[in-house]
Design a protein around this motif. Sequence first.
Motif, PDB file in Angstrom:
ATOM      1  N   ALA A 274       0.842  -1.195   0.000  1.00 57.97           N
ATOM      2  CA  ALA A 274       0.000   0.000   0.000  1.00 57.97           C
ATOM      3  C   ALA A 274       0.876   1.243   0.000  1.00 57.97           C
ATOM      4  O   ALA A 274       2.065   1.196   0.330  1.00 57.97           O
ATOM      5  CB  ALA A 274      -0.932   0.007   1.217  1.00 57.97           C
ATOM      6  N   VAL A 276       1.644   4.942   1.649  1.00 66.27           N
ATOM      7  CA  VAL A 276       1.466   5.688   2.895  1.00 66.27           C
ATOM      8  C   VAL A 276       2.070   7.077   2.707  1.00 66.27           C
ATOM      9  O   VAL A 276       3.006   7.263   1.933  1.00 66.27           O
ATOM     10  CB  VAL A 276       2.130   4.987   4.107  1.00 66.27           C
ATOM     11  N   TYR A 420      -9.014   3.833  11.707  1.00 67.32           N
ATOM     12  CA  TYR A 420      -8.234   2.734  11.125  1.00 67.32           C
ATOM     13  C   TYR A 420      -8.743   1.445  11.745  1.00 67.32           C
ATOM     14  O   TYR A 420      -8.396   1.102  12.869  1.00 67.32           O
ATOM     15  CB  TYR A 420      -6.744   2.933  11.439  1.00 67.32           C
ATOM     16  N   GLY A 426      -6.944   0.463   5.364  1.00 68.51           N
ATOM     17  CA  GLY A 426      -6.075   1.566   5.751  1.00 68.51           C
ATOM     18  C   GLY A 426      -6.792   2.632   6.535  1.00 68.51           C
ATOM     19  O   GLY A 426      -7.853   2.412   7.115  1.00 68.51           O
ATOM     20  N   GLN A 467      -2.536   5.620   5.559  1.00 63.58           N
ATOM     21  CA  GLN A 467      -2.288   4.442   4.730  1.00 63.58           C
ATOM     22  C   GLN A 467      -3.466   4.250   3.796  1.00 63.58           C
ATOM     23  O   GLN A 467      -4.621   4.226   4.217  1.00 63.58           O
ATOM     24  CB  GLN A 467      -2.113   3.186   5.575  1.00 63.58           C
ATOM     25  N   THR A 470      -4.946  -1.520   0.674  1.00 61.86           N
ATOM     26  CA  THR A 470      -3.881  -2.393   0.199  1.00 61.86           C
ATOM     27  C   THR A 470      -4.233  -3.043  -1.131  1.00 61.86           C
ATOM     28  O   THR A 470      -5.393  -3.273  -1.461  1.00 61.86           O
ATOM     29  CB  THR A 470      -3.591  -3.514   1.215  1.00 61.86           C
TER      30      THR A 470
END
Length: 495
Positions: A274, A276, A420, A426, A467, A470
């Motif tokens: 992912a 960030v 989160y 994320g 984040q 993913t």
Amino acid sequence: MRVASVAGLALLAGLLSGGGSAADESTGPAGFSASCGAEDGDAGTVTAAVGVSVDVPATGEAGRPVQPGPVTLTVTLSRADLAGLLPEGAEAFVSRASLKVMVAQNGDSAEASWELHAPSTLLPADGDVVLVHSGDVPYVTLGSAGDVDFSVKELKIELRSATAEPEKTTPPLTTMTCRLDEGEDGHLATTRVTDGPGTGPSGTPETFPTPAGGSGRAKDKDIAVEPTDAEDEADPDYCPVEPPVGEMDSSKAPQPSPGRPVNVIELPGAFMCANVLGLANVQKLNGAMVVNDPDHPALISVLSTKRISSREADDWEDPEGRGRYLRIDNLANIDLPDADSTFLTFGFQPVTAKVSFETGPMTISIGNIGYDLDAAFSTVYFKQSLRIHDVKVNGTPLDVGNNCRTVKPFEVVLNGGSAYTNVALGGRLDGEVTIPPFSGCGTGGEDLNPLFTAAISGPGNRIFMNQAPTCYPAFPESSYCPPAPAELPGTKPKS
């Protein structure tokens, strides 16, 4: 009327290209009430709130594909209702949804199946469970002019254990069918189709084959141009990083209360990646620097669901469920690029420098204590060192040597709270660190350690990280591949 199948997936292709053309109709989420029941019928039916968000072209041409999507489907059920459909002891699960969509034009209709996926979801202690599915969907080719209506017909959901080993075939925890309640028409969007160059005198559409290995999306190259051999054989590496290595340390996550032993399951984990992006404040300098260059960002690599620690409450001795505990640990690594920083040192002296980050293994822990929703937690823990180089004071280079760094690694603990809830989706994480003193700064016998220690070291330095969802490269069709961009914390307007 022809419904084409999707041969491949580029989930974010439409989003990454910008806001879309004028022909896109952002319908916003359409909401419906539905009744859902397990296939065995033993548990009866439960009520669900269904939301569908999809971009549908407002206009199209006969003989040319009309491409809806990407699609986000949310299904909300009460925790008690969903638990009644699941086997006892189910804690976390992944969901696959098959949304039947009726495509109708001029009295004719065809049924499209929209296959969507939701990442691993924890079963909360109370309240509602929201399953967020997403994915790309088939395009539709129309043979004649006329308004085309897209509407939801029914929905089938299959829940599987999130802890099942991926290489083994295991039966689903439950499969349920949801039908819209009486009075719900299921309407999603309408596309106005006009006569186009792709139709002959009889209105029969030309054939536009989906390339082998192609996406099935209504891109010009997919419609009119056969792919080259290189395009046919292309297998994009969505996660060009190595799987994470190192030991997990979940000691900074909330721990179970004293009582019965906690059951711990070690798993191989699922490899994901992912984007960030973050901000790091330097308290003494009253400024901040961007962490992970947005123009050349580094990916975080994740082994999701590496360890599960769980304990059920004792119904007799602990009726309020205070002893219940669930924690899912994920291992992650990231090799951050250097950050460019500019500060007014001591409030008046402009200083620029590059900061290198040496980041140890990350442990991402997500879980819940007891039956209280407020006791849900998400914690990221790792150790990090800083090295400063390429320093300029008021534009003049200052040689600090090659080893100007913090004297030791410092601990970083980030908490996500309700922002989160899942490593696959994320979200935002915040924390505060204490930067140690510096050593090794200066050359030619000049000791610059006190200068950097006085200007930078100390407590109260805030870190804000976002984040993005993913990408799961083993199953790109059910995740965010290629990896979605991450937003810089604090830049999104508040609603």
